[in-house]
Design an enzyme around this catalytic site. Sequence first.
Site, PDB file in Angstrom:
ATOM      1  N   ASP A 134      -7.608  -5.548   0.323  1.00 43.09           N
ATOM      2  CA  ASP A 134      -8.547  -4.336  -0.514  1.00 43.09           C
ATOM      3  C   ASP A 134      -9.307  -4.413   0.447  1.00 43.09           C
ATOM      4  O   ASP A 134     -10.035  -5.057   1.287  1.00 43.09           O
ATOM      5  CB  ASP A 134      -8.943  -4.944  -1.831  1.00 43.09           C
ATOM      6  CG  ASP A 134      -9.293  -3.861  -2.704  1.00 43.09           C
ATOM      7  OD1 ASP A 134      -8.474  -2.283  -3.340  1.00 43.09           O
ATOM      8  OD2 ASP A 134     -10.284  -3.613  -3.216  1.00 43.09           O
ATOM      9  N   ASN A 182      -1.507   3.912   0.973  1.00 44.18           N
ATOM     10  CA  ASN A 182      -1.758   5.049   1.782  1.00 44.18           C
ATOM     11  C   ASN A 182      -1.252   4.733   3.448  1.00 44.18           C
ATOM     12  O   ASN A 182      -1.065   3.660   4.117  1.00 44.18           O
ATOM     13  CB  ASN A 182      -2.944   3.490   1.797  1.00 44.18           C
ATOM     14  CG  ASN A 182      -4.011   4.568   3.430  1.00 44.18           C
ATOM     15  OD1 ASN A 182      -4.021   5.249   3.748  1.00 44.18           O
ATOM     16  ND2 ASN A 182      -5.514   4.659   2.135  1.00 44.18           N
ATOM     17  N   THR A 232       0.389  -1.401   0.243  1.00 45.69           N
ATOM     18  CA  THR A 232      -0.066   0.131  -0.005  1.00 45.69           C
ATOM     19  C   THR A 232       0.505   1.510   0.178  1.00 45.69           C
ATOM     20  O   THR A 232       1.954   1.044   0.418  1.00 45.69           O
ATOM     21  CB  THR A 232      -1.309   0.053   1.313  1.00 45.69           C
ATOM     22  OG1 THR A 232      -1.925   0.499   1.144  1.00 45.69           O
ATOM     23  CG2 THR A 232       0.030   0.270   2.482  1.00 45.69           C
ATOM     24  N   LYS A 289     -10.335   1.920  16.003  1.00 47.18           N
ATOM     25  CA  LYS A 289     -10.004   1.346  14.694  1.00 47.18           C
ATOM     26  C   LYS A 289      -8.793  -0.178  15.115  1.00 47.18           C
ATOM     27  O   LYS A 289      -8.995  -1.052  14.318  1.00 47.18           O
ATOM     28  CB  LYS A 289      -9.054   2.610  13.736  1.00 47.18           C
ATOM     29  CG  LYS A 289     -10.923   3.088  13.477  1.00 47.18           C
ATOM     30  CD  LYS A 289     -10.002   3.858  11.643  1.00 47.18           C
ATOM     31  CE  LYS A 289     -10.068   3.104  10.105  1.00 47.18           C
ATOM     32  NZ  LYS A 289      -9.219   4.021   9.585  1.00 47.18           N
ATOM     33  N   LYS A 344      -3.108   3.392   5.784  1.00 44.51           N
ATOM     34  CA  LYS A 344      -3.295   1.873   6.037  1.00 44.51           C
ATOM     35  C   LYS A 344      -2.322   1.637   6.466  1.00 44.51           C
ATOM     36  O   LYS A 344      -2.292   0.719   7.696  1.00 44.51           O
ATOM     37  CB  LYS A 344      -3.860   0.973   5.095  1.00 44.51           C
ATOM     38  CG  LYS A 344      -4.791   1.376   4.179  1.00 44.51           C
ATOM     39  CD  LYS A 344      -4.740   0.742   3.361  1.00 44.51           C
ATOM     40  CE  LYS A 344      -6.385   0.291   2.313  1.00 44.51           C
ATOM     41  NZ  LYS A 344      -6.095  -0.632   0.964  1.00 44.51           N
TER      42      LYS A 344
HETATM   43  P1  IMP Z   1      -7.681   0.381  -1.001  1.00 48.79           P
HETATM   44  O1  IMP Z   1      -6.534   1.711  -1.073  1.00 48.79           O
HETATM   45  O2  IMP Z   1      -8.205   0.360  -3.356  1.00 48.79           O
HETATM   46  O3  IMP Z   1      -8.322  -0.497  -1.007  1.00 48.79           O
HETATM   47  O4  IMP Z   1      -8.853   1.862  -0.816  1.00 48.79           O
HETATM   48  C1  IMP Z   1     -10.197   1.492  -0.042  1.00 48.79           C
HETATM   49  C2  IMP Z   1     -10.938   2.876   0.049  1.00 48.79           C
HETATM   50  O5  IMP Z   1     -11.349   2.268   1.200  1.00 48.79           O
HETATM   51  C3  IMP Z   1      -9.746   3.724   0.619  1.00 48.79           C
HETATM   52  O6  IMP Z   1      -9.659   4.455  -0.170  1.00 48.79           O
HETATM   53  C4  IMP Z   1     -10.958   5.109   1.845  1.00 48.79           C
HETATM   54  O7  IMP Z   1     -11.366   5.549   0.840  1.00 48.79           O
HETATM   55  C5  IMP Z   1     -11.942   3.069   1.758  1.00 48.79           C
HETATM   56  N1  IMP Z   1     -11.352   2.812   2.867  1.00 48.79           N
HETATM   57  C6  IMP Z   1     -10.910   1.681   3.325  1.00 48.79           C
HETATM   58  N2  IMP Z   1     -11.098   1.002   4.508  1.00 48.79           N
HETATM   59  C7  IMP Z   1     -11.058   1.931   5.526  1.00 48.79           C
HETATM   60  C8  IMP Z   1     -11.203   3.096   6.444  1.00 48.79           C
HETATM   61  O8  IMP Z   1     -10.583   2.016   7.503  1.00 48.79           O
HETATM   62  N3  IMP Z   1     -11.936   4.010   6.792  1.00 48.79           N
HETATM   63  C9  IMP Z   1     -12.044   4.825   6.103  1.00 48.79           C
HETATM   64  N4  IMP Z   1     -11.926   4.841   4.414  1.00 48.79           N
HETATM   65  C10 IMP Z   1     -11.830   3.520   3.969  1.00 48.79           C
END
Ligand code: IMP
Length: 197
Positions: free
Chosen positions: A72, A9, A7, A178, A12
Amino acid sequence: MEFWIATGNKGKLEEFKLLLQKNFPEAKVHSAAELPHYSSPPENGQTFLDNARIKARSLKAMKPNVWIIADDSGLEVEGLGNLPGVHSARYAGPKAADSENVAKLLKMMLIRAGTNRKARFQCCLVVFNPAGEESVHYGTLEGEISKTPRGVHGFGYDPVFVPAGQTQTLAEIGAGFKNQHSHRAKALQDFISKVTV
Ligand code: IMP
């Protein structure tokens, strides 16, 4: 143990670091973002599992023989036919900011959802151990969508998600909740409960 998390992010990554190091105090936790030649693959799967696998496999190709974890995750809103789902990160457009996704969600709630504000976060984790064996783990957090964004903690849809049994949004409650109860925490706890090292 050396974990690599697929990731970029930061929200995360912090959640993963905290949980992994709590259970494996000696663990080193890295992010794919540290690899200069890594670019995240297109997430064109139909399900959370498809996309978690795409991310896990692409990182494993660059970092074999270590622990790989890819998640994901996304938000399913009942009144919107379980959207945004796998499109959560890109709900308001390919490069949408969290605030834009939240604004679109609240707009769609007004247009489509009626009085049903029930929602859930879903997480699918795909893990490869250093021998290259795959395992899959799931976690869910039930709740509802608030009428306005509240709070400053977390990321994504946290400011508009009120977990079941709570009155505050995740962005008001903060990380402690969380780290114990989130969809990601539950999926990771499932992995931790089954892992043999
Ligand atoms: P991924 O990185 O493709 O899995 O995208 C997941 C998306 O879902 C994130 O960019 C958020 O918009 C949303 N998301 C997933 N987990 C959370 C969380 O714990 N809090 C708030 N939004 C989340």
